[in-house]
Design an enzyme around this catalytic site. Structure first.
Site, PDB file in Angstrom:
ATOM      1  CE  LYS A 267      -3.589  -1.062  -4.906  1.00  6.76           C
ATOM      2  NZ  LYS A 267      -3.771  -0.423  -3.579  1.00  6.76           N
ATOM      3  CG  ASP A 272      -8.345  -2.796  -1.586  1.00  7.93           C
ATOM      4  OD1 ASP A 272      -8.432  -3.918  -1.042  1.00  7.93           O
ATOM      5  OD2 ASP A 272      -7.621  -1.870  -1.165  1.00  7.93           O
ATOM      6  CE  LYS A 279      -9.814  -0.620   0.977  1.00 10.46           C
ATOM      7  NZ  LYS A 279      -8.893   0.040   1.895  1.00 10.46           N
ATOM      8  CG  ASP A 288      -6.931   0.138  -4.887  1.00  9.48           C
ATOM      9  OD1 ASP A 288      -6.212   1.154  -4.818  1.00  9.48           O
ATOM     10  OD2 ASP A 288      -6.817  -0.833  -4.120  1.00  9.48           O
ATOM     11  CG  ASP A 347      -7.426  -2.724   3.178  1.00 13.32           C
ATOM     12  OD1 ASP A 347      -7.463  -2.809   1.923  1.00 13.32           O
ATOM     13  OD2 ASP A 347      -8.023  -1.828   3.820  1.00 13.32           O
ATOM     14  CD  GLU A 349      -4.842  -3.895  -1.775  1.00  8.63           C
ATOM     15  OE1 GLU A 349      -4.961  -3.745  -0.541  1.00  8.63           O
ATOM     16  OE2 GLU A 349      -5.031  -2.975  -2.595  1.00  8.63           O
ATOM     17  NE  ARG A 351       1.683  -1.722   1.862  1.00 14.54           N
ATOM     18  CZ  ARG A 351       1.614  -0.917   2.910  1.00 14.54           C
ATOM     19  NH1 ARG A 351       2.502  -1.006   3.878  1.00 14.54           N
ATOM     20  NH2 ARG A 351       0.657  -0.010   2.992  1.00 14.54           N
TER      21      ARG A 351
END
Ligand code: BES
Ligand code: MN
Ligand code: ZN
Length: 522
Positions: A267, A272, A279, A288, A347, A349, A351
């Protein structure tokens, strides 16, 4: 860091400091000039040899080095590469503090002796890893001189190595240095803030790294082609960002032509914000892309070590932003696999970018094994904390191999199940699935990814949300008060031992490189 292996006894080595490792309640220094003074410290209880104890003393002519560093190794029966590495890394951390004058450090390995379970090469590897990890700091953005000057240990001399072991120790050093260096590159990438580490920068790093490793190929797939490939899920996440999506592809062909490769997928979420499900605090979300960093750097190390395997690394890189173009809760994304996804939460995201990368890697490379890694769920930090990697998968043998690879390098891993009973939580009334499935969050995320794995494809998923990021604590010589670079070391170990040798036996020794019984039992 330059290393020298010397057959000479440590007392003759000229250095700024000589590290004298001592086991607990054991003074095996007979015959050395400093033995009497060290024994006195033992008797007074000032120094006991407890693991991690460090005492720096002037050598006062007792050895050629100007300082003596007494280093506690703990109990002799428990000695292993991990206890030795842990203790030694602390010396390098200590010597890397501003103002220290120690530039040349000698390690009196003849005193460590040869605990039955430590091979010469592994001792060399542990020392090199301890030196590189212990000296690691992220100073790119410090401008004051005291921070930019390299005032830490510059050279290490490993002293008193018996002639027949010199080559083995040297080999171990070379390997340890490569693995530690690439793990530290992953730390740098995670440390680098999002204004310096956009998908363009991550891609540029991979390209530059590949140029420095002969035979390692890197190609960047740009947004127009990503659109042609039909990666609607990846592009949905990217929509809100001013930086276009990049798909980073690394290829290492060290094995037989046509042999199915090992595929690592990471990833690469450069920041993020959470998107419209914003968030409340996104501090730390520059990290991230930790899975992407590990994938890129593992491929770098695999190439540098010239492993005789074929391997690919795939990193979907984007930010998850808020703007007039960003995706919304309730949107439906058409993934490359053909499956449709209702965005219940912007959020979740990670996956959404991984699923398209997983489809891409299966269609393009038909890998023998896929491992994806991601700072995927906050729930993983709840489940296993910051000192464990959560491991899931669809094949018992592959899962065992990864567990053993982690165990061998002393990284902590724990398996979570991917049971059928939580599947229906991903049901959506308007699409093939939703992108969130409620509790247990790490498992439902794993189940989501599993839907993008073809029948018969061996696959594991590593949730590194805890292990890869800043922890503020040391949990082994490869960590520190910094992002860890996890799981680069385990990925390289898996590639080298388990993947390279498909018939590799999971014997007892295989899981016990550290000899400290940390092999996971199920
Ligand atoms: N990158 C985060 C996960 C994360 C959280 C990593 C904290 C490291 C530390 C991920 O994209 C995320 O936001 N996951 C959500 C999923 C939820 C919306 C189902 C989470 O964990 O809250
Ligand atoms: Mn998120
Ligand atoms: Zn994320």
């Amino acid at each position: 860091m330059p290393f020298t292996v010397s057959k000479d006894l440590s007392e003759a080595i000229v250095a700024d400091a000589l590290v004298i490792p001592c086991y607990e309640s054991d003074t095996p220094l007979k015959g050395y000039k400093y033995a009497a003074s060290v024994e006195k410290l033992f008797h007074k209880g000032d120094f006991t040899g407890k693991g991690g104890q460090i005492l720096v003393l002037p050598s006062q002519g007792s050895v050629a080095a100007s300082r003596v560093v007494l280093l506690g190794l703990g109990k002799k029966e428990k000695a292993c590469t991990k206890t030795i590495g842990d203790a030694l890394a602390d010396v390098y951390r200590h010597a890397s503090i501003d103002g220290q004058k120690i530039k040349t450090l000698a390690v009196a390995t003849e005193i460590i002796g040869a605990p039955a379970n430590i091979k010469a090469a592994e001792l060399g590897r542990a020392i090199a890893e301890a030196a590189v990890f212990g000296s690691y700091r992220f100073l790119t953005h410090h401008t004051k001189e005291k921070h930019t000057k390299k005032n830490w240990v510059e050279t290490t001399i490993i002293a008193g190595v018996p002639g027949k072991h010199v080559k083995d120790v040297q080999k171990g050093i070379e390997k340890g240095e490569v693995i530690a260096t690439y793990t530290c590159h992953a730390r740098d990438l995670v440390n680098e803030p999002s204004n310096f580490m956009k998908p363009t920068h991550l891609a540029a790093f991979a390209e530059k790294m590949a140029k420095e490793v002969p035979g390692l190929k890197c190609k960047i797939i740009h947004k127009a082609e990503i659109e042609k490939l039909g990666m609607g899920s990846f592009l949905g996440v990217n929509a809100g960002s001013d930086t276009p999506a990049h798909l980073i592809v690394l290829e290492w062909n060290g094995g037989k032509k046509g042999d199915a490769p090992l595929a690592y997928v990471g990833k690469g979420l450069c920041f993020d914000t959470g998107g419209y499900n914003i968030k409340p605090n996104s501090l730390g979300m520059k990290g991230d892309m930790g899975g992407g960093a590990a994938t890129i750097c593992a491929l770098g190390a695999i190439g540098k070590l010239k492993l005789k395997i074929n391997a690919v690394g795939i990193v979907p890189a984007t930010e998850n932003e808020i703007s007039g173009k960003a995706y919304h809760p309730g949107d439906i994304l058409h993934s490359m696999s053909g499956q449709t996804i209702e965005v219940d939460n912007t959020d979740a995201e990670g996956r959404l970018i991984l699923c398209d990368a997983l489809t891409y890697v299966q269609r393009t490379y038909k890998p023998r094994v896929i491992a994806d890694m991601a700072t995927l769920t906050g729930a993983a930090v709840v489940a296993v904390g910051s000192k464990y990697v959560a491991l899931m998968g669809n094949d018992d043998d592959t899962i065992s191999h990864f567990e053993h690879a982690f165990n061998r390098v002393g990284e902590n891993v724990w398996q979570l199940p991917l049971p059928e009973c939580y599947e229906k939580q991903l049901d959506s009334p308007v699409a093939d699935m939703k992108n969130i499935g409620g509790n247990p969050g790490t498992i439902t995320a794993g189940l989501f990814l599993k839907r993008f794995i073809d029948e018969g494809q061996k696959w594991v998923h590593l949730d590194i949300a805890g292990s890869a990021l800043y922890d503020g604590d040391n949990w082994g010589f490869w960590t520190g008060k910094t992002p860890t670079g996890s799981p680069v070391r385990a990925l390289v170990e898996y590639a080298e031992t388990c993947f390279a040798d498909a018939k590799h036996k999971l014997d007892k020794e295989h899981g016990h490189r550290h000899g400290d019984g940390r092999v996971m039992k199920r």
